[in-house]
Design an enzyme around this catalytic site. Structure first.
Site, short mmCIF file in Angstrom:
data_model
loop_
_atom_site.label_atom_id
_atom_site.label_comp_id
_atom_site.label_asym_id
_atom_site.label_seq_id
_atom_site.Cartn_x
_atom_site.Cartn_y
_atom_site.Cartn_z
N ASP A 50 -57.10 34.54 -2.50
CA ASP A 50 -57.88 35.70 -2.96
C ASP A 50 -56.93 36.76 -3.50
O ASP A 50 -56.03 37.23 -2.80
CB ASP A 50 -58.66 36.29 -1.77
CG ASP A 50 -59.49 37.49 -2.19
OD1 ASP A 50 -60.61 37.28 -2.66
OD2 ASP A 50 -59.00 38.63 -2.05
N TYR A 55 -54.80 44.53 -7.07
CA TYR A 55 -53.72 44.31 -6.09
C TYR A 55 -52.37 44.15 -6.77
O TYR A 55 -51.33 44.24 -6.12
CB TYR A 55 -53.94 43.04 -5.26
CG TYR A 55 -55.23 42.95 -4.48
CD1 TYR A 55 -56.04 44.06 -4.26
CD2 TYR A 55 -55.63 41.74 -3.92
CE1 TYR A 55 -57.21 43.96 -3.55
CE2 TYR A 55 -56.81 41.64 -3.20
CZ TYR A 55 -57.60 42.75 -3.03
OH TYR A 55 -58.76 42.63 -2.32
N LYS A 80 -60.66 39.71 -9.07
CA LYS A 80 -61.71 40.75 -9.16
C LYS A 80 -61.39 41.71 -10.28
O LYS A 80 -60.21 42.03 -10.50
CB LYS A 80 -61.78 41.53 -7.83
CG LYS A 80 -61.75 40.64 -6.60
CD LYS A 80 -61.81 41.41 -5.29
CE LYS A 80 -61.51 40.50 -4.12
NZ LYS A 80 -60.09 40.36 -3.77
N HIS A 112 -65.27 44.10 -8.08
CA HIS A 112 -64.58 44.54 -6.85
C HIS A 112 -65.40 45.56 -6.04
O HIS A 112 -65.50 45.46 -4.82
CB HIS A 112 -63.21 45.13 -7.23
CG HIS A 112 -62.19 45.04 -6.16
ND1 HIS A 112 -60.86 44.83 -6.42
CD2 HIS A 112 -62.29 45.11 -4.82
CE1 HIS A 112 -60.19 44.79 -5.28
NE2 HIS A 112 -61.04 44.95 -4.30
#
Ligand SMILES: NC(=O)c1ccc[n+]([C@@H]2O[C@H](COP(=O)([O-])OP(=O)(O)OC[C@H]3O[C@@H](n4cnc5c(N)ncnc54)[C@H](OP(=O)(O)O)[C@@H]3O)[C@@H](O)[C@H]2O)c1
Length: 280
Positions: A50, A55, A80, A112
């Protein structure tokens, strides 16, 4: 190492491995370190990873997948769309994620956060439907959506998300949202499934008692509880021994009473994140 990981069938057709690796490594990740963590997880048997545009770990995930030498089809990669891309070019965001991953398709593409204040999530969803039709997103879903947001997506587009990835751990259980999803064919995926370490799981006496009974850790029991609830779970573990331990959850089974005992640990006062607090 090969580990037989159970899968769940999504309402859009494909299956998803029920446990994956979370890769949020802080606001400014060290990409070499992130890649090494993902490579270690792949060696331990993880195939489901994931990540998210937000990120910054997409390049590390893609590099680790390629370095494994394993065929792309063996992996299940979730990413996402970034919150700020709700007001930008959705296709450019999608293309950048593919380029950063170095992949030509995403297994699961998620919105997200709904960002109701911006109120563009239905438009983003329409773009996601298009990406799925074009084959670059095998399944599409959402994250941090409440029932009112899910209902709007479904009512306005007719396409039901495959997944709703939400905060779900013993201290914060969104049971009603999970059950609403179940009734509508939406699988719940737990983020921060171990509570992100904000509060120690070892402070929960019933969890400790169950762990002792099975000779497992409170972390392993928590993940097992999520599997038995029919949830997909994505624990982050940077340390290899934790990665390995988190896959050693298929050799014991919690009783219905134990599941209920853990369900009873929800703390309504837990400071969970709300979709209403997230801005661009
Ligand atoms: N959609 C969203 O809005 C959203 C929000 C937050 C998170 N996420 C996703 O969910 C993933 C997981 O959540 P998270 O990163 O917040 O935290 P988490 O998975 O709940 O917890 C991670 C912590 O647990 C420790 N840990 C893992 N396995 C362990 C074990 N067997 N024994 C002892 N300690 C163990 C890790 O230690 P070590 O690292 O030292 O091994 C780390 O400190 C994220 O990485 C991200 O992919 C999504």
């Amino acid at each position: 190492m090969t580990v037989a990981i159970p899968t769940l069938k999504l309402n859009q057709g494909p299956t998803i491995p029920q446990i994956g690796l979370g890769t949020y490594h802080g606001e400014v990740p060290d990409l070499a370190k992130s890649q090494a963590i993902v490579e270690s997880a792949i060696a331990a048997g993880y195939r489901h990873i994931d990540t998210a545009a937000g990120y910054g770990t997409e390049p590390a995930v893609g590099a680790a997948v390629r370095a494994s030498g394993l065929p792309r089809e063996q992996f299940y990669i979730t990413t996402k769309i970034n919150n700020r891309d709700h007001v930008r070019d959705f296709r450019a965001a999608h293309d950048k994620s593919l380029a950063d991953l170095g992949l030509d398709y995403i297994d699961l593409y998620l919105i997200h956060w709904p960002q109701p204040k911006t109120d563009r999530y239905v438009d983003v969803w329409r773009a996601f439907i298009q990406f799925q039709q074009e084959g670059t997103a095998k399944a599409i879903g959402v994250s941090n959506f409440w029932v009112e947001h899910l209902e709007r997506l479904i009512n306005e587009t007719g396409v039901v998300p495959a997944i709703n990835q939400i905060e779900y751990h013993p201290y914060w259980q969104q049971k009603a949202l999970r059950q609403w999803g179940e009734a509508h064919g939406i699988i719940t995926e737990a983020w921060s499934p171990l509570g992100s370490g904000h509060r120690p799981l070892s402070a929960l006496a019933p969890l400790v008692a169950i762990a002792d009974k099975y000779g497992k850790s409170v972390h392993q029991v928590t993940l097992r509880w999520q599997l038995q609830l029919g949830i997909v779970t994505i624990p982050r573990a940077d340390q290899t021994p934790h990665q390995i331990a988190n896959l050693q959850i298929f050799d014991f089974e919690l009783t219905p009473e134990e599941i209920e005992a853990i369900n009873g640990l929800h703390d309504p006062a837990y400071p969970a994140m709300s979709p209403l607090d997230i801005d661009l």
